[in-house]
Design a protein around this motif. Structure first.
Motif, PDB file in Angstrom:
ATOM      1  N   ALA A  29       7.757   0.950  -2.358  1.00 48.00           N
ATOM      2  CA  ALA A  29       7.432   0.886  -0.926  1.00 48.00           C
ATOM      3  C   ALA A  29       6.303   1.865  -0.608  1.00 48.00           C
ATOM      4  O   ALA A  29       5.365   1.546   0.134  1.00 48.00           O
ATOM      5  CB  ALA A  29       8.672   1.199  -0.087  1.00 48.00           C
ATOM      6  N   ALA A  30       6.386   3.066  -1.186  1.00 43.25           N
ATOM      7  CA  ALA A  30       5.319   4.051  -0.999  1.00 43.25           C
ATOM      8  C   ALA A  30       4.020   3.553  -1.626  1.00 43.25           C
ATOM      9  O   ALA A  30       2.935   3.703  -1.050  1.00 43.25           O
ATOM     10  CB  ALA A  30       5.729   5.384  -1.622  1.00 43.25           C
ATOM     11  N   LEU A  31       4.141   2.948  -2.805  1.00 41.11           N
ATOM     12  CA  LEU A  31       2.953   2.420  -3.483  1.00 41.11           C
ATOM     13  C   LEU A  31       2.297   1.319  -2.661  1.00 41.11           C
ATOM     14  O   LEU A  31       1.067   1.284  -2.520  1.00 41.11           O
ATOM     15  CB  LEU A  31       3.350   1.884  -4.864  1.00 41.11           C
ATOM     16  CG  LEU A  31       2.209   1.362  -5.748  1.00 41.11           C
ATOM     17  CD1 LEU A  31       1.158   2.439  -5.977  1.00 41.11           C
ATOM     18  CD2 LEU A  31       2.769   0.865  -7.084  1.00 41.11           C
ATOM     19  N   ASN A  32       3.101   0.447  -2.095  1.00 37.85           N
ATOM     20  CA  ASN A  32       2.551  -0.639  -1.268  1.00 37.85           C
ATOM     21  C   ASN A  32       1.836  -0.106  -0.025  1.00 37.85           C
ATOM     22  O   ASN A  32       0.848  -0.692   0.427  1.00 37.85           O
ATOM     23  CB  ASN A  32       3.660  -1.613  -0.867  1.00 37.85           C
ATOM     24  CG  ASN A  32       4.045  -2.554  -2.001  1.00 37.85           C
ATOM     25  OD1 ASN A  32       3.204  -2.978  -2.779  1.00 37.85           O
ATOM     26  ND2 ASN A  32       5.328  -2.875  -2.099  1.00 37.85           N
ATOM     27  N   ARG A  33       2.329   1.004   0.518  1.00 39.06           N
ATOM     28  CA  ARG A  33       1.640   1.614   1.664  1.00 39.06           C
ATOM     29  C   ARG A  33       0.265   2.122   1.247  1.00 39.06           C
ATOM     30  O   ARG A  33      -0.728   1.941   1.979  1.00 39.06           O
ATOM     31  CB  ARG A  33       2.479   2.751   2.249  1.00 39.06           C
ATOM     32  CG  ARG A  33       3.713   2.283   3.019  1.00 39.06           C
ATOM     33  CD  ARG A  33       4.314   3.404   3.837  1.00 39.06           C
ATOM     34  NE  ARG A  33       4.845   4.473   3.012  1.00 39.06           N
ATOM     35  CZ  ARG A  33       6.096   4.507   2.544  1.00 39.06           C
ATOM     36  NH1 ARG A  33       6.935   3.508   2.827  1.00 39.06           N
ATOM     37  NH2 ARG A  33       6.515   5.514   1.813  1.00 39.06           N
ATOM     38  N   HIS A  34       0.187   2.743   0.078  1.00 47.60           N
ATOM     39  CA  HIS A  34      -1.107   3.234  -0.422  1.00 47.60           C
ATOM     40  C   HIS A  34      -2.053   2.068  -0.717  1.00 47.60           C
ATOM     41  O   HIS A  34      -3.262   2.159  -0.463  1.00 47.60           O
ATOM     42  CB  HIS A  34      -0.906   4.076  -1.682  1.00 47.60           C
ATOM     43  CG  HIS A  34      -0.100   5.317  -1.468  1.00 47.60           C
ATOM     44  ND1 HIS A  34      -0.241   6.099  -0.344  1.00 47.60           N
ATOM     45  CD2 HIS A  34       0.864   5.918  -2.228  1.00 47.60           C
ATOM     46  CE1 HIS A  34       0.596   7.130  -0.411  1.00 47.60           C
ATOM     47  NE2 HIS A  34       1.268   7.038  -1.541  1.00 47.60           N
ATOM     48  N   ILE A  35      -1.493   0.977  -1.250  1.00 42.49           N
ATOM     49  CA  ILE A  35      -2.304  -0.200  -1.542  1.00 42.49           C
ATOM     50  C   ILE A  35      -2.893  -0.766  -0.259  1.00 42.49           C
ATOM     51  O   ILE A  35      -4.084  -1.105  -0.198  1.00 42.49           O
ATOM     52  CB  ILE A  35      -1.456  -1.274  -2.259  1.00 42.49           C
ATOM     53  CG1 ILE A  35      -1.076  -0.809  -3.662  1.00 42.49           C
ATOM     54  CG2 ILE A  35      -2.222  -2.600  -2.337  1.00 42.49           C
ATOM     55  CD1 ILE A  35       0.005  -1.651  -4.325  1.00 42.49           C
ATOM     56  N   ILE A  45      -2.812   6.379  -7.743  1.00 43.22           N
ATOM     57  CA  ILE A  45      -2.640   6.956  -9.078  1.00 43.22           C
ATOM     58  C   ILE A  45      -1.429   7.880  -9.113  1.00 43.22           C
ATOM     59  O   ILE A  45      -0.618   7.851 -10.054  1.00 43.22           O
ATOM     60  CB  ILE A  45      -3.908   7.721  -9.502  1.00 43.22           C
ATOM     61  CG1 ILE A  45      -5.084   6.752  -9.678  1.00 43.22           C
ATOM     62  CG2 ILE A  45      -3.668   8.500 -10.797  1.00 43.22           C
ATOM     63  CD1 ILE A  45      -6.416   7.438  -9.911  1.00 43.22           C
ATOM     64  N   GLU A  46      -1.291   8.701  -8.087  1.00 45.35           N
ATOM     65  CA  GLU A  46      -0.168   9.640  -8.036  1.00 45.35           C
ATOM     66  C   GLU A  46       1.170   8.911  -7.990  1.00 45.35           C
ATOM     67  O   GLU A  46       2.128   9.295  -8.676  1.00 45.35           O
ATOM     68  CB  GLU A  46      -0.322  10.557  -6.820  1.00 45.35           C
ATOM     69  CG  GLU A  46      -1.511  11.501  -6.922  1.00 45.35           C
ATOM     70  CD  GLU A  46      -1.777  12.264  -5.631  1.00 45.35           C
ATOM     71  OE1 GLU A  46      -1.133  11.929  -4.613  1.00 45.35           O
ATOM     72  OE2 GLU A  46      -2.631  13.175  -5.642  1.00 45.35           O
ATOM     73  N   ASN A  87      -1.761  -5.353  -7.692  1.00 48.32           N
ATOM     74  CA  ASN A  87      -2.620  -5.040  -6.543  1.00 48.32           C
ATOM     75  C   ASN A  87      -3.378  -3.730  -6.750  1.00 48.32           C
ATOM     76  O   ASN A  87      -4.532  -3.603  -6.335  1.00 48.32           O
ATOM     77  CB  ASN A  87      -1.786  -4.970  -5.268  1.00 48.32           C
ATOM     78  CG  ASN A  87      -1.306  -6.339  -4.815  1.00 48.32           C
ATOM     79  OD1 ASN A  87      -1.904  -7.362  -5.139  1.00 48.32           O
ATOM     80  ND2 ASN A  87      -0.208  -6.369  -4.070  1.00 48.32           N
ATOM     81  N   VAL A  88      -2.717  -2.759  -7.360  1.00 46.36           N
ATOM     82  CA  VAL A  88      -3.389  -1.491  -7.669  1.00 46.36           C
ATOM     83  C   VAL A  88      -4.551  -1.741  -8.626  1.00 46.36           C
ATOM     84  O   VAL A  88      -5.665  -1.246  -8.432  1.00 46.36           O
ATOM     85  CB  VAL A  88      -2.402  -0.476  -8.277  1.00 46.36           C
ATOM     86  CG1 VAL A  88      -3.155   0.724  -8.861  1.00 46.36           C
ATOM     87  CG2 VAL A  88      -1.404   0.000  -7.236  1.00 46.36           C
ATOM     88  N   VAL A  89      -4.281  -2.494  -9.675  1.00 51.49           N
ATOM     89  CA  VAL A  89      -5.324  -2.799 -10.660  1.00 51.49           C
ATOM     90  C   VAL A  89      -6.492  -3.520  -9.985  1.00 51.49           C
ATOM     91  O   VAL A  89      -7.660  -3.240 -10.272  1.00 51.49           O
ATOM     92  CB  VAL A  89      -4.754  -3.648 -11.814  1.00 51.49           C
ATOM     93  CG1 VAL A  89      -5.879  -4.084 -12.768  1.00 51.49           C
ATOM     94  CG2 VAL A  89      -3.698  -2.857 -12.584  1.00 51.49           C
ATOM     95  N   ALA A  90      -6.189  -4.418  -9.061  1.00 54.52           N
ATOM     96  CA  ALA A  90      -7.247  -5.153  -8.365  1.00 54.52           C
ATOM     97  C   ALA A  90      -8.124  -4.215  -7.538  1.00 54.52           C
ATOM     98  O   ALA A  90      -9.350  -4.375  -7.515  1.00 54.52           O
ATOM     99  CB  ALA A  90      -6.639  -6.233  -7.466  1.00 54.52           C
ATOM    100  N   THR A  91      -7.531  -3.239  -6.859  1.00 55.01           N
ATOM    101  CA  THR A  91      -8.340  -2.300  -6.073  1.00 55.01           C
ATOM    102  C   THR A  91      -9.241  -1.476  -6.987  1.00 55.01           C
ATOM    103  O   THR A  91     -10.388  -1.178  -6.635  1.00 55.01           O
ATOM    104  CB  THR A  91      -7.464  -1.356  -5.225  1.00 55.01           C
ATOM    105  OG1 THR A  91      -6.615  -0.572  -6.079  1.00 55.01           O
ATOM    106  CG2 THR A  91      -6.589  -2.122  -4.248  1.00 55.01           C
ATOM    107  N   ILE A  92      -8.747  -1.147  -8.157  1.00 55.91           N
ATOM    108  CA  ILE A  92      -9.543  -0.375  -9.111  1.00 55.91           C
ATOM    109  C   ILE A  92     -10.682  -1.229  -9.674  1.00 55.91           C
ATOM    110  O   ILE A  92     -11.835  -0.783  -9.774  1.00 55.91           O
ATOM    111  CB  ILE A  92      -8.643   0.169 -10.238  1.00 55.91           C
ATOM    112  CG1 ILE A  92      -7.753   1.285  -9.695  1.00 55.91           C
ATOM    113  CG2 ILE A  92      -9.468   0.669 -11.420  1.00 55.91           C
ATOM    114  CD1 ILE A  92      -6.715   1.787 -10.666  1.00 55.91           C
TER     115      ILE A  92
END
Length: 245
Positions: A37-43, A77-78, A105-110
């Motif tokens: 949930a925290a990761l999705n907020r950062h995404i 990343i964190e 989704n993280v990989v896509a932003t990178i």
């Protein structure tokens, strides 16, 4: 008496074991939900920053990409680090369904940030049009990739490929918006990249149905950009040598 005899054959420890493991699975699931949930907020934050590329000329992208890296990708990343540390204590394929979409989704932003010229290093400065490898993505996220010899958190080939299909959609949109901003060169570059990427996909033996369908959909992104290039060509806005074959 028969009931008493039957009951005596049931070992109470069986149910204690089942109860303990059931409670552990609930605890693990809850913790993974909190982290993702925290990761999705950062995404969402990172994607919001990246959405500005559609109204930012390529000459003014560097400050925006620095903002994306510092306030968007760094928190990702964190949190990926926290996820990797926790998830590696448990069977990967038992729980990976809880985070795989977020990781994609993280990989896509990178990948998108890297393609636009961000995420450069002292040894390799950022460059417009650069496609980061899965190994480079793993280095940025500080996690292993494509693990085969142990049960631990990692970035999979499928997550990387799906992220690539995501950025083709975003880049096809950017290609059209670049025309509006008068950046025809960027439109041409995007067209060439998406075509090359789709051609590369055709060389893969994709057995995962989801991945295969998403890769197949890239042809529509190619067609969308080809239509833009064709229209620009009709208006003589692209020198003949710049038109992708």
């Amino acid at each position: 008496m028969a009931n008493d005899g039957t009951s005596s054959l049931l070992d109470p420890s069986i149910f204690e074991y089942l109860k303990a493991h059931g409670e552990e699975e609930l605890e693990v699931g809850d913790k993974l939900h909190q982290i993702t949930a925290a990761l999705n907020r950062h995404i969402s934050t990172c994607q919001g920053f990246l959405s500005r590329i559609h109204s930012t000329p390529s000459s003014k992208l560097p400050p925006l990409l620095k903002h994306v890296e510092d306030d968007g990708i760094k928190p990702e990343i964190e949190t990926i680090g926290e996820l990797a540390q926790f998830a590696s204590n448990y069977p990967y394929y038992k729980y990976n369904g809880k985070w795989t979409r977020a990781v994609q989704n993280v990989v896509a932003t990178i990948l998108l940030t890297g393609w636009l010229g961000g995420l450069g290093t002292e040894s390799r400065p950022g460059e417009l049009g650069r496609l980061l490898t899965i190994e480079e993505v793993g280095q940025i996220l500080k996690v292993p990739v494509n693990i085969k010899d142990r049960d631990a958190f990692h970035i999979t080939i499928e997550e990387y490929i799906l992220a690539l299909t995501d950025i083709t959609e975003e880049l096809s949109r950017l290609a059209m918006n670049s025309v509006t901003m008068g950046d025809i060169d960027l439109t041409v570059r995007i067209s060439g990249f998406i075509k090359d990427l789709f051609a590369g996909f055709q060389l893969l033996n994709l057995k995962n149905d989801i991945v295969r369908k998403r890769v197949d959909a890239v042809k529509y992104h190619v067609k969308k950009v080809e239509d833009v290039i064709y229209d620009l060509s009709l208006r003589n806005l692209i020198p003949k040598q710049e038109v992708s074959p």
